[in-house]
Write an enzyme that holds these catalytic residues in place. Structure first.
Site: not given
Ligand SMILES: *Cc1c(COP(=O)(O)O)cnc(C)c1O
Length: 403
Positions: A259, A230, A145
């Site tokens: 986040k 990520d 994700f």
């Molecule tokens: C939440 C998340 C994203 C995307 O972040 P947004 O602020 O919702 O665009 C990307 N990578 C990971 C691992 C995430 O948990």
């Protein structure tokens, strides 16, 4: 009570009528938060055991972050990058120093930070590695994700995230998460980067085999590819470390964070890398109107201070290990597996349990808010400011519902 019960029903009805149905939330209509607690419009109190997918690691409305935000918004909130502002340089120095990279490129949402990582990898691939034009490839993993843009969902393996949004951008190869042999086989002179979540959050807190990240590091070194992590959900304390991948004794060439970077008060994200990568960007080649704005810098500056000064990494490690042990000891007939990394748990249920949703609803009735991820997994990710006694309280309810 009767009248106020109508209040949340009314608000839920408005959402149903006037908003796109792109989420399926639990029916707690929240109006106030403080620390680990949130309150609904009927005045019921809940322990937030999801923390906005780890955006609220510092707790709701942290007084220090809120004060920084208010002070800044009264002075200057947005200049665009057409002009300079006095918060941008100092904040990026602090962030780069804390995470150990030469340079920062600020964006707003997580998906934009990942898009930035992809652009950096491709441009680096062409201008430094010498990959022929438009041939660059990025290796990614099953059940990833990385956000919701059309490029990113193009290499998702989740049909809900992906179906109906094609045609997709080429240049991504999806390999099984945790499978080093597959990566070894896929490596070629056209591979610019490997993009990986050190722990897969949305997939249900999937922790890869211990040799996976060091193995990726070695393969990237051997083949002259960038290792990009990520860390948007796994980073900034959630796994007990500022960056989850560092626990494996390696260092990625670039990281995407978001986040908890602002402690949940404002969308702030960033891509960090050393000069050798970041120098690929020249004026006009990438950007965002709000990226690096003074308000974002002020909020994130305070959010980083809270993370460090309240020792949230250590809290996450210690409380997480203790809490995971308790959940494992539950002997619940419904639980198939408990996965943990710091104060971040994926509790996977047996299919016979009939799905995680009903357990989340039962926990909500008891004042504990968590959310199913996919069908059979409950994710626990409370704010990292939580106390042991409060985790104990949560545990009693989890034991009652799952025991
Ligand atoms: C939440 C998340 C994203 C995307 O972040 P947004 O602020 O919702 O665009 C990307 N990578 C990971 C691992 C995430 O948990």
């Amino acid at each position: 009570m009767e009248q106020s019960a109508t209040k949340s029903a009314e608000l839920i009805e408005l959402e149903a009528r006037f908003t796109a149905h792109n989420y399926k939330p639990l029916d707690a209509v929240l109006t106030r938060g403080e620390g680990i607690w949130v309150y609904d419009v009927e005045g019921n109190r809940y322990l937030d055991f999801l923390a906005a997918y780890s955006a609220v690691n510092q707790g709701h409305n942290h007084p220090r972050i809120v004060a920084a935000l208010i002070e800044q918004v009264q002075r200057l909130s947005l200049t665009s990058r057409a002009f300079r502002n006095d918060r941008f340089g100092p904040f990026c120095r602090k962030l780069a120093g804390l995470l150990g990279y030469d340079k920062v490129l600020m964006m707003n949402t997580g998906a934009e930070a990942v898009e930035t990582a992809i652009k950096a990898a491709r441009k680096w691939g062409y201008t430094v590695k010498g990959i022929p034009a438009d041939q660059a490839e990025i290796l990614v993993f099953t059940n990833n994700f990385h956000g919701r843009t059309t490029t990113i969902v193009g290499f998702s393996t989740d049909p809900d995230a992906r179906d109906g949004y094609g045609p997709f951008a080429p240049g991504f190869t999806v390999l099984p998460y945790g499978d080093l042999d597959a990566v070894r086989t896929a490596m070629s002179p056209r591979v610019a980067a490997v993009l990986v979540e050190p722990v897969q959050g949305e997939a249900g807190v999937i922790v890869p085999p211990a040799e996976f990240l060091p193995g990726l590091r070695a393969l990237c070194d051997e083949h002259g590819a960038l290792l990009l992590c990520d860390e948007i959900q796994s980073g900034l304390g959630r796994t007990g470390h500022l960056l989850a991948h560092r626990a494996s004794g390696i260092r990625a060439d670039g990281v995407a964070i978001g986040k908890a970077l602002s402690g949940g008060v404002y969308p702030v994200s960033a891509f960090l890398a050393d000069d050798a990568v970041m120098q690929v960007f020249h004026p006009g080649q990438h950007g965002s109107t709000y990226g690096g704005n003074p308000l974002a810098c002020a909020a994130a500056d305070a959010a980083l201070d809270v993370l460090v000064e309240e020792d949230l990494c250590r809290r996450s490690r210690e409380l997480g290990a203790w809490f995971a042990e308790r959940i494992r000891a539950l002997q619940s007939p419904h639980i198939r597996e408990v996965r943990d990394a710091g104060l971040w748990l994926g509790v996977e249920l047996h299919p016979a349990a009939g799905g995680a949703r009903r357990f989340c609803e039962a926990l909500m009735q008891r004042g504990l808010l968590c959310k199913e991820t996919h069908t059979h997994t409950i994710r626990f990710a409370p704010p990292l400011v939580i106390q042991r006694e409060e985790l104990d309280w949560a545990f009693q309810h989890i034991a009652a519902v799952l025991g």
